[in-house]
Design a protein around this motif. Sequence first.
Motif, PDB file in Angstrom:
ATOM      1  N   GLN A 184     -18.618 -74.149 -97.596  1.00 34.47           N
ATOM      2  CA  GLN A 184     -18.557 -72.767 -98.061  1.00 34.47           C
ATOM      3  C   GLN A 184     -19.250 -71.825 -97.079  1.00 34.47           C
TER       4      GLN A 184
ATOM      5  N   LEU B 171     -14.858 -65.810-100.318  1.00 33.27           N
ATOM      6  CA  LEU B 171     -15.563 -66.093 -99.069  1.00 33.27           C
ATOM      7  C   LEU B 171     -14.919 -65.484 -97.827  1.00 33.27           C
TER       8      LEU B 171
ATOM      9  N   ASP C 174     -13.917 -68.948-111.927  1.00 32.24           N
ATOM     10  CA  ASP C 174     -13.785 -70.406-112.030  1.00 32.24           C
ATOM     11  C   ASP C 174     -12.829 -70.784-113.165  1.00 32.24           C
TER      12      ASP C 174
ATOM     13  N   MET D 238     -19.601 -61.889-105.366  1.00 36.01           N
ATOM     14  CA  MET D 238     -19.121 -62.925-104.459  1.00 36.01           C
ATOM     15  C   MET D 238     -20.281 -63.662-103.797  1.00 36.01           C
TER      16      MET D 238
ATOM     17  N   HIS E  18     -22.024 -58.970-102.622  1.00 34.77           N
ATOM     18  CA  HIS E  18     -22.194 -60.261-101.955  1.00 34.77           C
ATOM     19  C   HIS E  18     -23.620 -60.739-102.172  1.00 34.77           C
TER      20      HIS E  18
ATOM     21  N   LEU F   2     -17.540 -68.648 -95.053  1.00 29.23           N
ATOM     22  CA  LEU F   2     -18.006 -67.309 -95.419  1.00 29.23           C
ATOM     23  C   LEU F   2     -17.824 -66.311 -94.278  1.00 29.23           C
TER      24      LEU F   2
ATOM     25  N   LYS G 143     -23.795 -66.154-108.846  1.00 26.19           N
ATOM     26  CA  LYS G 143     -22.682 -65.256-109.182  1.00 26.19           C
ATOM     27  C   LYS G 143     -22.504 -65.100-110.694  1.00 26.19           C
TER      28      LYS G 143
ATOM     29  N   VAL H  85     -21.448 -67.846-101.937  1.00 24.61           N
ATOM     30  CA  VAL H  85     -21.283 -69.293-101.975  1.00 24.61           C
ATOM     31  C   VAL H  85     -21.812 -69.853-103.293  1.00 24.61           C
ATOM     32  N   SER H  86     -21.510 -71.091-103.540  1.00 24.59           N
ATOM     33  CA  SER H  86     -21.982 -71.778-104.735  1.00 24.59           C
ATOM     34  C   SER H  86     -23.511 -71.762-104.783  1.00 24.59           C
TER      35      SER H  86
ATOM     36  N   CYS I 132     -16.531 -64.396-108.319  1.00 22.75           N
ATOM     37  CA  CYS I 132     -15.516 -65.094-107.524  1.00 22.75           C
ATOM     38  C   CYS I 132     -16.095 -65.299-106.130  1.00 22.75           C
ATOM     39  N   SER I 133     -16.001 -66.488-105.590  1.00 23.51           N
ATOM     40  CA  SER I 133     -16.613 -66.746-104.278  1.00 23.51           C
ATOM     41  C   SER I 133     -16.117 -65.772-103.215  1.00 23.51           C
TER      42      SER I 133
END
Length: 174
Positions: free
Chosen positions: A127, A81, A33, A7, A99, A131, A14, A9-10, A78-79
């Motif tokens: 994002q 967040l 995604d 996990m 993370h 978070l 990841k 942020v962009s 997967c983010s």
Amino acid sequence: MTVIVVMGVSGSGKTTVGVRLAERLGTGYADADAFHPPVNVEKMAAGIPLTDEDRAPWLRSTASWIADRGERGGVVSCSALRRRYRDVLRTGGDVWFLHLAGPMAMLTPRIQARTDHFMPVSLLESQFADLEPLESDEFGRVVQVSNSVAGVVTEAVAAYRGARADIEARRAGR
């Protein structure tokens, strides 16, 4: 078996870390995604942040992938967040969160350099705002991405293997 959810942020790595982690552990990999409905991808590509309503089917699809991994385990990027998003993912089965963390100043150039991804750098700030750190009752580990990819994967594997006893105890307590 436990599924590792990579996990963050962009731009945190990841996908890159997730693929290498799955290879290292000899298990299956998925990028969440791919579970987004086309309308979500279109919104993000246009710089429009997703709402919780937008995310709901995507999170359910990701949880379904986790459930399908059953006894095989796996790795999914997967983010994840927010805590409530991670709660949805946990409905799929046992998960351990990795993370990937790094400062916005480091991640921005990574996103700007990408040519093969729909997420624009303009959404990175939202994002970070969304978070929520892992809480003490969430199994997982925070790893800084300032290290090399190989270093991040090595640290993640060691942390995951170290957490296996806790994971097994939690599973036995159900």
